[in-house]
Motif scaffolding. Structure first.
Motif, PDB file in Angstrom:
ATOM      1  N   PRO A   2     -10.638   6.025   1.928  1.00  0.00           N
ATOM      2  CA  PRO A   2      -9.533   6.172   2.893  1.00  0.00           C
ATOM      3  C   PRO A   2      -9.707   5.332   4.155  1.00  0.00           C
ATOM      4  CG  PRO A   2     -10.424   8.318   2.219  1.00  0.00           C
ATOM      5  CD  PRO A   2     -11.347   7.279   1.696  1.00  0.00           C
ATOM      6  N   HIS A   3     -10.898   4.838   4.383  1.00  0.00           N
ATOM      7  CA  HIS A   3     -11.182   4.054   5.597  1.00  0.00           C
ATOM      8  C   HIS A   3     -11.208   2.555   5.304  1.00  0.00           C
ATOM      9  CE1 HIS A   3     -12.149   7.766   7.704  1.00  0.00           C
ATOM     10  NE2 HIS A   3     -12.742   8.138   6.580  1.00  0.00           N
ATOM     11  N   ARG A   4     -10.905   2.199   4.103  1.00  0.00           N
ATOM     12  CA  ARG A   4     -10.998   0.798   3.692  1.00  0.00           C
ATOM     13  C   ARG A   4      -9.993  -0.095   4.421  1.00  0.00           C
ATOM     14  NH1 ARG A   4      -9.814  -1.628  -1.982  1.00  0.00           N
ATOM     15  NH2 ARG A   4     -10.022  -3.843  -1.539  1.00  0.00           N
ATOM     16  N   GLY A   5      -8.816   0.447   4.698  1.00  0.00           N
ATOM     17  CA  GLY A   5      -7.769  -0.386   5.296  1.00  0.00           C
ATOM     18  C   GLY A   5      -7.435  -1.536   4.373  1.00  0.00           C
ATOM     19  N   ASP A   6      -7.313  -2.747   4.943  1.00  0.00           N
ATOM     20  CA  ASP A   6      -7.027  -3.898   4.078  1.00  0.00           C
ATOM     21  C   ASP A   6      -8.271  -4.769   3.877  1.00  0.00           C
ATOM     22  OD1 ASP A   6      -7.267  -5.010   6.535  1.00  0.00           O
ATOM     23  OD2 ASP A   6      -5.370  -6.105   6.507  1.00  0.00           O
ATOM     24  N   ALA A   7      -9.434  -4.143   4.008  1.00  0.00           N
ATOM     25  CA  ALA A   7     -10.690  -4.889   3.840  1.00  0.00           C
ATOM     26  C   ALA A   7     -10.817  -5.433   2.423  1.00  0.00           C
ATOM     27  CB  ALA A   7     -11.886  -3.993   4.150  1.00  0.00           C
ATOM     28  N   ASN A  14      -6.310  -1.001  -4.083  1.00  0.00           N
ATOM     29  CA  ASN A  14      -5.894  -2.332  -3.632  1.00  0.00           C
ATOM     30  C   ASN A  14      -6.708  -3.383  -4.369  1.00  0.00           C
ATOM     31  OD1 ASN A  14      -4.824  -4.485  -2.302  1.00  0.00           O
ATOM     32  ND2 ASN A  14      -5.402  -3.814  -0.230  1.00  0.00           N
ATOM     33  N   LYS A  15      -6.462  -3.467  -5.665  1.00  0.00           N
ATOM     34  CA  LYS A  15      -7.342  -4.255  -6.530  1.00  0.00           C
ATOM     35  C   LYS A  15      -7.277  -5.757  -6.282  1.00  0.00           C
ATOM     36  CE  LYS A  15      -7.573  -0.795 -10.171  1.00  0.00           C
ATOM     37  NZ  LYS A  15      -8.894  -0.289  -9.790  1.00  0.00           N
ATOM     38  N   ASN A  16      -6.206  -6.228  -5.679  1.00  0.00           N
ATOM     39  CA  ASN A  16      -6.153  -7.658  -5.373  1.00  0.00           C
ATOM     40  C   ASN A  16      -7.125  -8.034  -4.258  1.00  0.00           C
ATOM     41  OD1 ASN A  16      -4.311  -8.159  -7.331  1.00  0.00           O
ATOM     42  ND2 ASN A  16      -2.538  -8.178  -5.974  1.00  0.00           N
ATOM     43  N   ARG A  17      -7.608  -7.033  -3.544  1.00  0.00           N
ATOM     44  CA  ARG A  17      -8.606  -7.302  -2.499  1.00  0.00           C
ATOM     45  C   ARG A  17      -9.990  -6.825  -2.909  1.00  0.00           C
ATOM     46  NH1 ARG A  17      -6.670  -8.322   3.376  1.00  0.00           N
ATOM     47  NH2 ARG A  17      -4.734  -9.368   2.866  1.00  0.00           N
ATOM     48  N   LYS A  64      -5.363 -15.784  -4.547  1.00  0.00           N
ATOM     49  CA  LYS A  64      -3.904 -15.737  -4.444  1.00  0.00           C
ATOM     50  C   LYS A  64      -3.491 -14.818  -3.299  1.00  0.00           C
ATOM     51  CE  LYS A  64       0.190 -14.849  -7.229  1.00  0.00           C
ATOM     52  NZ  LYS A  64       0.714 -14.190  -8.426  1.00  0.00           N
ATOM     53  N   GLU A  65      -4.146 -13.690  -3.210  1.00  0.00           N
ATOM     54  CA  GLU A  65      -3.876 -12.723  -2.139  1.00  0.00           C
ATOM     55  C   GLU A  65      -4.112 -13.353  -0.767  1.00  0.00           C
ATOM     56  OE1 GLU A  65      -2.880  -9.554  -2.263  1.00  0.00           O
ATOM     57  OE2 GLU A  65      -3.538  -8.664  -0.372  1.00  0.00           O
ATOM     58  N   LEU A  66      -5.152 -14.164  -0.668  1.00  0.00           N
ATOM     59  CA  LEU A  66      -5.492 -14.799   0.608  1.00  0.00           C
ATOM     60  C   LEU A  66      -4.694 -16.079   0.853  1.00  0.00           C
ATOM     61  CD1 LEU A  66      -9.405 -14.442   0.474  1.00  0.00           C
ATOM     62  CD2 LEU A  66      -7.805 -13.058   1.809  1.00  0.00           C
ATOM     63  N   GLY A  67      -4.027 -16.549  -0.178  1.00  0.00           N
ATOM     64  CA  GLY A  67      -3.239 -17.778  -0.047  1.00  0.00           C
ATOM     65  C   GLY A  67      -4.099 -19.014   0.104  1.00  0.00           C
TER      66      GLY A  67
END
Lengths: 195, 170
Positions: free
Chosen positions: A13-18, A35-38, A189-192
């Motif tokens: 729950p504390h991961r955020g968008d890390a 958030n598997k893309n990250r 891809k997520e990071l562009g």
């Protein structure tokens, strides 16, 4: 001693968008992450390199939080990575070490001086901005929010219950989730990024 | 700065910068000290020192996957130490990275007194790593060839720096 899976559930729950480099924790993290893309799940490209790999990622993406779930066996192979990380002082880097005191994937043989190493003290001595050690889940639960909000590099040593694998590699269950190639492609891809 | 028969660090750096390098992951050796002085003064390059060469490969992999353009600058002795890391973190993850490798012990006349030189090329051949020898400034375009090849094949490619920048091998 804590269960790896429970640590990850407390962390989630504390991961955020890390960006999470899941290392040997992937066996549980793959079932917990939303958030598997990250997530970067690489298996074990070469033991001893996870910390320096995550440093590279943190330097390349200084505005993204990078969380690594490392292991004490991996870290012992390249303890110099701690000074290398502290030299760069990436504010966006949180370095967990899941310490089961053994080589869990080769039958559970102890790592050198398994029960007597204070990895948090070594990290602090190398120059990490802060370092912590937890042996019970309740203490970690109380502090995880603050850990994730601190300026890095932050080091967190966690004593965990070993999950021993003793089957020959060819007889083990296939790894969970994506291939390493897909994991890398999805993150880029997520990071562009397209360098 | 170039003089015939020697390798100018300015030319080496210019060749690397043509390819947009952002980070130099490195461990110092006598072959690269003069280059270090130049790199340190360059605001477009971040130096990432490593305590052991194997860590350069994993770090470079993280840098590349995160969108940066690293180059690895190490000595041949450290290259040989790095075998498994190079295999797993760069070849295994398809990382295009150029390895600038100080060729300790190299002599143009071929009589080696240093086993570091004896085993360097057999080591690279064992890992199927393409490499180019650079001995003087006239050879510097080979550095660009290495960058292009690494990018095309998504693999490490080595440049063997067969001369200290002050030309001690002659």
């Amino acid at each position: 001693m804590m269960k790896m899976e429970e640590i990850l559930k407390v962390f989630a729950p504390h991961r955020g968008d890390a960006i999470v480099v899941s290392g040997r924790a992937n066996r549980h993290w793959d079932k917990i992450s939303t958030n598997k893309n990250r997530d970067l799940s690489l298996g074990d490209p070469a033991m001893g390199g996870h910390a320096s790999f995550a440093l590279g990622l943190a330097l390349a993406q200084p505005n993204k939080k990078i969380v690594l779930f490392d292991s004490e066996g991996d870290l012992q192979m390249s303890m110099g990575a701690l000074s290398m990380i502290a030299d760069q002082m990436p504010k966006n880097f949180v370095h967990f070490v899941l310490d089961n005191e053994c080589y869990g994937t080769t039958g559970g043989q102890p790592v050198p001086n398994a029960k007597n190493i204070a990895y948090d003290v070594i990290a602090k001595g190398c120059g990490y901005a802060s370092s912590y050690a937890y042996t019970n889940l309740e203490s970690f639960q109380v502090n995880v929010k603050r850990i994730m909000e601190e300026n890095g590099p932050v080091f967190v040593a966690m004593k965990i219950i070993p999950e021993i694998e003793n089957l020959p590699i060819g007889q083990r269950a296939p790894r969970l989730g994506k291939t390493k190639e897909q994991s890398v492609a999805d993150l880029r891809k997520e990071l562009g990024v397209n360098n | 700065m170039t003089t015939e028969g020697s390798l100018s660090p300015e030319i080496v750096l210019a060749e690397m910068k043509k390819h947009g390098i952002t980070h130099v992951v490195w461990l110092p050796d006598s072959e690269t000290n003069w280059l270090y002085t130049l790199m340190k003064a360059d605001p477009t390059i971040t130096l990432v020192p490593v305590p052991r060469e194997g860590l350069a490969f994993s770090c470079a992999a993280g840098l590349y996957i995160g969108g940066a353009k690293p180059v690895i600058l190490i000595q041949n002795t450290g290259l040989m130490e790095s075998g498994d890391s190079m295999r797993g973190w760069t070849m295994g993850l398809n990382i295009p990275v150029v390895l600038m490798v100080g060729y300790r012990g190299y002599t143009r006349h071929g009589v080696n007194r240093d086993t570091a030189a004896t085993y360097t090329e057999p080591f690279l051949n064992a890992f199927h790593i393409q490499y180019y020898l650079v001995e003087n400034s006239e050879d510097a375009p080979r550095i660009s060839v290495a960058f292009e090849e690494a990018q095309k094949n998504k693999r490490p490619v080595a440049v063997l720096v067969g001369d200290e920048y002050h030309g001690f091998n002659r």
